[in-house]
Design a protein around this motif. Sequence first.
Motif, PDB file in Angstrom:
ATOM      1  N   LEU A  11      51.444  71.266   1.614  1.00  0.00           N
ATOM      2  CA  LEU A  11      52.799  71.658   2.656  1.00  0.00           C
ATOM      3  C   LEU A  11      54.085  70.562   2.726  1.00  0.00           C
ATOM      4  O   LEU A  11      54.585  71.969   3.319  1.00  0.00           O
ATOM      5  N   VAL A  12      54.154  69.912   2.620  1.00  0.00           N
ATOM      6  CA  VAL A  12      55.484  68.846   2.064  1.00  0.00           C
ATOM      7  C   VAL A  12      56.356  69.787   1.142  1.00  0.00           C
ATOM      8  O   VAL A  12      57.784  69.717   1.426  1.00  0.00           O
ATOM      9  N   ALA A  13      55.787  70.137  -0.264  1.00  0.00           N
ATOM     10  CA  ALA A  13      56.521  70.648  -1.315  1.00  0.00           C
ATOM     11  C   ALA A  13      56.886  71.983  -1.018  1.00  0.00           C
ATOM     12  O   ALA A  13      58.431  72.174  -0.740  1.00  0.00           O
ATOM     13  N   THR A  14      56.104  72.883   0.251  1.00  0.00           N
ATOM     14  CA  THR A  14      55.927  74.041   0.519  1.00  0.00           C
ATOM     15  C   THR A  14      57.238  74.393   1.694  1.00  0.00           C
ATOM     16  O   THR A  14      58.483  74.729   1.360  1.00  0.00           O
ATOM     17  N   VAL A  15      57.313  73.328   2.962  1.00  0.00           N
ATOM     18  CA  VAL A  15      58.195  73.286   3.920  1.00  0.00           C
ATOM     19  C   VAL A  15      59.712  72.948   3.054  1.00  0.00           C
ATOM     20  O   VAL A  15      60.799  73.570   3.577  1.00  0.00           O
ATOM     21  N   GLU A  16      59.360  72.100   2.880  1.00  0.00           N
ATOM     22  CA  GLU A  16      60.701  71.711   1.854  1.00  0.00           C
ATOM     23  C   GLU A  16      61.929  72.312   0.661  1.00  0.00           C
ATOM     24  O   GLU A  16      63.276  72.580   1.144  1.00  0.00           O
ATOM     25  N   ARG A  17      60.711  73.355   0.281  1.00  0.00           N
ATOM     26  CA  ARG A  17      61.072  74.390  -0.177  1.00  0.00           C
ATOM     27  C   ARG A  17      61.629  75.628   0.205  1.00  0.00           C
ATOM     28  O   ARG A  17      62.865  75.910   0.298  1.00  0.00           O
TER      29      ARG A  17
END
Length: 159
Positions: A11-17
């Motif tokens: 989730l963190v990686a997706t939100v950051e992207r």
Amino acid sequence: MQASNSDVATLVATVERFGESLRRGTSRVHDPVRVGVLRVAAERGKVRPGEIAEALDVLPSSVTRHVQVLAELGFLAVTTDPSDRRASLVEVTDAGREQVRQFVQAGVDVFGAVVADWSGEDVRALTGLLERLLADWAEKGTDHQRAYRAKRRFGWRET
């Protein structure tokens, strides 16, 4: 069932992207801080530049520069704060409101094209989840960020 660390990391990686993609796309057309200054002024009415900086989590000097440019363009009016003659108040003008309206419409147009093949149900479901994420972030995220920054400031490191 609670999300696993792997789920949260994804989730963190997706939100950051997503955030970075949105920032890059927006900054190609508009200065994000300048738009933010204009939007905060439009939402809050007469507001001090320091309050805008706090709302946007940017340096006050950056807001001051943007306020000057936006005032020169006729999008903001700057007056002396009658309660503290050393401070100023910023207020959006009709031309500034039109700029905000155009920016919002551009966002609707771009997002509309991106989700053109989505069902209304999918759009509403994502919107609901994002609103929930934002509400939870406002309630819990800021405190955790402050604690993390405090740990970092005093030499704490992940091992």
